[in-house]
Design a protein around this motif. Structure first.
Motif, PDB file in Angstrom:
ATOM      1  N   THR A 189       0.843  -1.201   0.000  1.00 29.94           N
ATOM      2  CA  THR A 189       0.000   0.000   0.000  1.00 29.94           C
ATOM      3  C   THR A 189       0.878   1.252   0.000  1.00 29.94           C
ATOM      4  O   THR A 189       1.891   1.300   0.696  1.00 29.94           O
ATOM      5  CB  THR A 189      -0.928   0.013   1.226  1.00 29.94           C
ATOM      6  N   HIS A 190       0.492   2.244  -0.792  1.00 29.77           N
ATOM      7  CA  HIS A 190       1.234   3.515  -0.841  1.00 29.77           C
ATOM      8  C   HIS A 190       1.257   4.119   0.568  1.00 29.77           C
ATOM      9  O   HIS A 190       0.219   4.176   1.239  1.00 29.77           O
ATOM     10  CB  HIS A 190       0.572   4.477  -1.820  1.00 29.77           C
ATOM     11  N   ASP A 222      -1.511   6.440   1.755  1.00 33.91           N
ATOM     12  CA  ASP A 222      -2.872   5.903   1.846  1.00 33.91           C
ATOM     13  C   ASP A 222      -3.037   4.901   2.982  1.00 33.91           C
ATOM     14  O   ASP A 222      -4.150   4.442   3.246  1.00 33.91           O
ATOM     15  CB  ASP A 222      -3.253   5.218   0.526  1.00 33.91           C
ATOM     16  N   THR A 260      -3.738   2.790  -8.998  1.00 35.02           N
ATOM     17  CA  THR A 260      -4.915   3.250  -8.244  1.00 35.02           C
ATOM     18  C   THR A 260      -5.993   2.178  -8.310  1.00 35.02           C
ATOM     19  O   THR A 260      -6.334   1.699  -9.393  1.00 35.02           O
ATOM     20  CB  THR A 260      -5.452   4.562  -8.825  1.00 35.02           C
ATOM     21  N   ASP A 276      -6.554   3.342   5.405  1.00 36.24           N
ATOM     22  CA  ASP A 276      -6.891   1.925   5.282  1.00 36.24           C
ATOM     23  C   ASP A 276      -6.862   1.240   6.647  1.00 36.24           C
ATOM     24  O   ASP A 276      -7.766   0.478   7.011  1.00 36.24           O
ATOM     25  CB  ASP A 276      -5.896   1.253   4.323  1.00 36.24           C
ATOM     26  N   LEU A 335     -12.950   1.872  -0.476  1.00 31.94           N
ATOM     27  CA  LEU A 335     -11.885   2.875  -0.396  1.00 31.94           C
ATOM     28  C   LEU A 335     -11.130   2.925  -1.713  1.00 31.94           C
ATOM     29  O   LEU A 335     -10.826   1.894  -2.302  1.00 31.94           O
ATOM     30  CB  LEU A 335     -10.934   2.521   0.753  1.00 31.94           C
ATOM     31  N   GLU A 336     -10.845   4.142  -2.176  1.00 29.54           N
ATOM     32  CA  GLU A 336      -9.896   4.335  -3.275  1.00 29.54           C
ATOM     33  C   GLU A 336      -8.519   4.538  -2.671  1.00 29.54           C
ATOM     34  O   GLU A 336      -8.342   5.396  -1.798  1.00 29.54           O
ATOM     35  CB  GLU A 336     -10.274   5.554  -4.117  1.00 29.54           C
ATOM     36  N   LYS A 337      -7.566   3.765  -3.121  1.00 29.47           N
ATOM     37  CA  LYS A 337      -6.202   3.926  -2.627  1.00 29.47           C
ATOM     38  C   LYS A 337      -5.230   3.489  -3.714  1.00 29.47           C
ATOM     39  O   LYS A 337      -5.637   3.081  -4.812  1.00 29.47           O
ATOM     40  CB  LYS A 337      -5.994   3.120  -1.336  1.00 29.47           C
ATOM     41  N   ARG A 338      -3.949   3.556  -3.381  1.00 29.88           N
ATOM     42  CA  ARG A 338      -2.917   3.198  -4.354  1.00 29.88           C
ATOM     43  C   ARG A 338      -2.068   2.041  -3.844  1.00 29.88           C
ATOM     44  O   ARG A 338      -1.719   1.997  -2.659  1.00 29.88           O
ATOM     45  CB  ARG A 338      -2.016   4.405  -4.614  1.00 29.88           C
ATOM     46  N   TYR A 339      -1.795   1.092  -4.735  1.00 30.19           N
ATOM     47  CA  TYR A 339      -0.790   0.066  -4.497  1.00 30.19           C
ATOM     48  C   TYR A 339       0.516   0.498  -5.162  1.00 30.19           C
ATOM     49  O   TYR A 339       0.506   1.245  -6.152  1.00 30.19           O
ATOM     50  CB  TYR A 339      -1.199  -1.276  -5.089  1.00 30.19           C
TER      51      TYR A 339
END
Length: 828
Positions: A455-456, A459, A493, A463, A480-484
């Motif tokens: 996970t970024h 973010d 995204t 989470d 949830l919108e997040k970034r890997y």
């Protein structure tokens, strides 16, 4: 001659970007449907646009869809509650997002994730609704298959009449057990789950148990092994144990079933002592008993044997060997007869399992059999006593569990979205192929990591907060919108859906995470945002280009005025020298004459003084006129500077400014646009407080409205030959708001186009006179960026008044507004 050149590169670039955006919408993978806002009741709002994805998914051509209400896509499985939510949101002119079933042209139902957004024109009126629809049919099927598989597995496991337990191959730790198993051990659930059989110490012969586990490891299964276990109170139970290795959640486990045969064993032993006692015991235990006299070949069945085989009872219970043999499944008979002969030959004991076809209904039943040969005086088998037990239900339960696990594995691995099972501490337990493709890692690599690892960092905190709330029972799911961080280092995204599986004691088991890669979608949204900014900048450049010629003319006129007066001074300056020479000669002659007064009278002194006064007045007037011209140039330059460079405020950083001064500067800059058609009257409130605005964008709003007012008056003058009109600009404070009004006495706005005044690209001007973006951008700046109000009143034949209301102190939710610190304020 004065020439003005306008660079239209930015404008052309904005138009190309807009065309690119339209192309992107047309070729989106998601379905896009645009409808009118009315009517809400039957037949409903009509469709005005659908993209290629809609045609491809529904099977309807554009011509078949446009003009119809979206309701023709609904069917019997479309939930009324979802439709009610949509109708309610549309009545309230609000956005709504939900999941809904629609139908294709051929009647095939499919699931959509629908987001419906109202489109508001610049007057605040909803003109259309835009629905962006994502096909989630495969995801819903995967979810339903996964849910059904888990539910069936759980129901079969926990409702089975056979004692069953699930343990881990690695360390023997019990993961689950049904009520029958716990009752057999006489232990509560918490004493069993999380412990091993060795810790519980219920195996009486641990060496035998280890030997059977070795067989299980080698062959994957063991069946009908007789073992003894010790209960919590010390009682001994005889069981018939079967086990198979299965995979659960990517982990090797043992699914064991234990049949309590204590009573059967006791019954068999009692039967050897007394037929009556055997009958009573077997009836109590539900076991069928038979006996075979090896010497004369007679076979005796009890009542239960006839029931199991579906045969009517015989007198005395005597049957022939063929009565049994013809009921056994053909593929099983050879092995069963061979094992029975071995038992007789060795005078030993055996356990068997085979299938029969029941005579009463031809149903296939699974039978477990056990027999013991009793030796006669000669040491050979004289009698064989055995039992039969119908284990069909137990076999079906095991088969159902196996099929459930296979369906679960298939749905999990082939799901079109990324799916992962995650432990409460964040470690991955199981991952499907789509999840590996999204992150770039292999399954082995991910199983050695946690979701926190990929996970970024920016973010992660959000989470983890959702995870905490879910483990605490505060929420059941979250999105949830997040970034890997991809294995290759770039960002991905994703849209994350998470639910939590809990056990029967409501303890957290594992998270079920579904992941959709929305990287391309986010890039498209960012492109759209940039295009909007570029379009606004292009409109501003267009306005400045329009003003350039007028500004040049405004500066040129007073500059020429100053030039003419300076030339006059230069031409008349020599007269001053001549006058000094005259005075010197006059003084010398007066001294020679002796009487200065008489001489001056004779020389015409009064005429000289009159000429001198006239000359001095002309000089003073020329200087005053030149200063006035230069002052006008200075004011125009200052106004242009304040309009083009209004201070420290940018499109991202509002600052507090003097609105009166900003408006006045804009009026001066636009003077060439209104001076020939109207007079501008200002009615500024001298006590008007400073207001936080984005100065450049606010000035643009004032300019757009002023130019529109002047053009409206100009058109009226051409039509009816009236004289110059009037534009009145006023400001005042109204409570917590500051109001700006720009009123003209032009022709007013026709009623049939008032509702379109704030629509982008709408214009009544001829081609080349405007893009139709001025008022649209003005309203967007005031309403969306300043959280104010932008409205108008109009009356045909009398004119139009545009009203701008701005909050003096914006709410705390508007984080980009901040008053200028005292030490940074303009001392003026």
């Amino acid at each position: 001659m004065t020439g003005v050149t306008s660079d239209v590169t930015e404008r052309r670039k904005a138009q190309e970007q807009l065309q690119l955006l339209e192309t992107c919408v047309e070729h989106l993978n998601d379905l896009v449907v645009i409808t009118e806002a009315e009517p809400m009741d039957e037949p409903g709002p009509r469709i005005v646009f659908v993209n290629n994805a809609f045609v491809k998914r529904t099977g309807y051509l554009r011509a078949e869809a446009i003009g119809r209400s979206p309701r023709f896509l609904q069917g019997e499985k479309t939930e009324r509650s979802a439709l009610d939510r949509i109708r309610s949101a549309m009545h309230r002119r609000q956005a709504v997002r939900l999941e809904l079933i629609n139908y294709t042209k051929h009647g095939e139902p499919f699931w959509l994730d629908i987001e419906i957004v109202p489109i508001v024109n610049l007057r605040g009126q909803v003109t259309h609704f835009v629905a962006v629809e994502r096909d989630i049919t495969e995801r819903r099927r995967a979810e339903e298959t996964l849910r059904d598989s888990e539910n069936k597995f759980s129901k079969i496991f926990h409702s089975s009449p056979v004692a069953m337990a699930l343990s881990r191959v690695e360390d023997g730790l019990y993961l689950d057990a049904n009520a029958k198993f716990l009752a057999m051990l006489q232990r509560p659930r918490e004493d069993v789950i999380g412990h091993t059989s060795m810790e519980l110490g219920f195996w009486i012969n641990s060496e035998q148990r280890m030997a059977e586990m070795a067989v299980l490891q080698a062959y994957g299964a063991v069946y009908n092994v007789e073992l003894k276990i010790r209960g919590r109170a010390g009682q001994v139970t005889d069981i018939l144990w079967s086990a198979e290795k299965i995979m659960v959640g990517g982990e090797a486990c043992v699914l064991g079933s234990s049949l309590d045969v204590t009573e059967q064993k006791k019954a068999l032993e009692a039967m050897l002592e007394s037929e009556e006692r055997v009958r009573l015991a077997t009836e109590a235990a539900g076991i069928a008993v038979w006996a075979w006299d090896v010497g004369n070949g007679k076979i005796h069945w009890d009542q239960k044997m006839f029931e199991i085989y579906g045969l009517p009872p015989r007198p005395g219970g005597w049957v022939d060997y063929e009565d049994w043999r013809c009921r056994v499944w053909p593929e099983d008979i050879v092995g069963q007869e061979e094992q029975l002969r071995r038992t007789v030959a060795t005078c030993g004991h055996s356990n068997r399992e085979f299938r029969i076809r029941r005579a009463s209904d031809q149903a296939v039943r699974f039978i477990h059999a056990a027999e013991t040969a009793v030796a006669g005086d000669d040491g050979k088998a004289a009698r064989v006593v055995g039992i039969n037990l119908d284990i069909t239900e137990r076999k079906q339960a095991l088969e159902a569990l196996r099929e459930s696990e296979e369906r679960f594995s298939g749905a999990f691995l082939q799901a079109p979205v990324g799916v992962a099972l995650v432990a409460p501490d964040g470690h991955f337990l199981r991952i499907n192929r789509a999840f590996c493709q999204i992150t770039g890692y292999t399954e082995v690599e991910l199983l050695a990591r946690t979701f926190q690892d990929i996970t970024h960092p920016e973010d992660l905190s959000a989470d983890l907060e959702y995870v905490r709330q879910m483990l605490a029972g505060e929420i059941s799911t979250y999105r949830l919108e997040k970034r890997y961080v991809h294995k290759l280092g770039h960002q991905v995204t994703i849209l994350l859906h998470v639910s939590l599986f809990r056990d029967k004691q409501n303890q957290p088991g594992y998270f079920i995470a579904q992941v959709q890669d929305i990287t391309q979608q986010k890039r498209a949204e960012e492109l759209q945002r940039k295009m909007a900014l570029e379009l606004q900048q292009a409109q501003k450049l267009e306005a400045i280009g329009t003003l350039a010629a007028g500004i040049a003319h405004e500066i040129n006129t007073p500059a020429q005025y100053a030039e003419h007066n300076l030339r006059f001074l230069r031409e008349h300056f020599p007269k001053g020298g001549q006058m000094l020479d005259f005075y010197q000669h006059l003084l010398r002659d007066a001294q020679v004459a002796g009487s200065a007064q008489e001489y001056l009278v004779k020389a015409g002194w009064e005429d000289v003084l009159s000429a001198q006064r006239s000359w001095a007045e002309e000089i003073k007037a020329a200087i005053d006129d030149a200063l006035e011209g230069i002052g006008r140039v200075t004011n125009i330059v200052r106004a242009m500077k304040e309009f083009s460079h209004p201070g420290t405020g940018t499109t991202e950083s509002p600052v507090e400014i003097n609105l009166n001064r900003a408006i006045e500067s804009t009026i001066i800059v636009a003077r060439n646009e209104w001076r020939y058609v109207a007079d501008v009257v200002t009615e500024f409130d001298p006590k008007l407080p400073s207001v936080p605005v984005r100065p450049g964008e606010f000035n643009q709003v004032v300019l757009n409205v002023l130019v529109n007012a002047a053009q409206a008056i100009g058109e009226a003058i051409k039509k009816d030959g009236r004289e110059k009109g009037t534009i009145t600009v006023s400001t005042h404070q109204n409570g917590e708001w500051v109001e700006l009004r720009i009123r003209d006495n032009g022709p007013g706005i026709p009623e049939n186009i008032r509702h379109r005044i704030f629509e982008p690209f709408f214009t009544t001007k001829p081609i080349g006179k405007g893009t139709g973006q001025g008022l649209a951008i003005a309203r967007s700046v005031i309403v969306e960026k300043h959280h104010g109000e932008f409205t108008f009143d109009t009356e045909p034949g009398k004119g139009t008044c545009f009203k701008v209301r701005l909050p003096i102190r914006p709410s705390r939710s508007v984080g980009d507004f901040a008053p200028t610190p005292p030490d940074k304020q303009d001392p003026k």
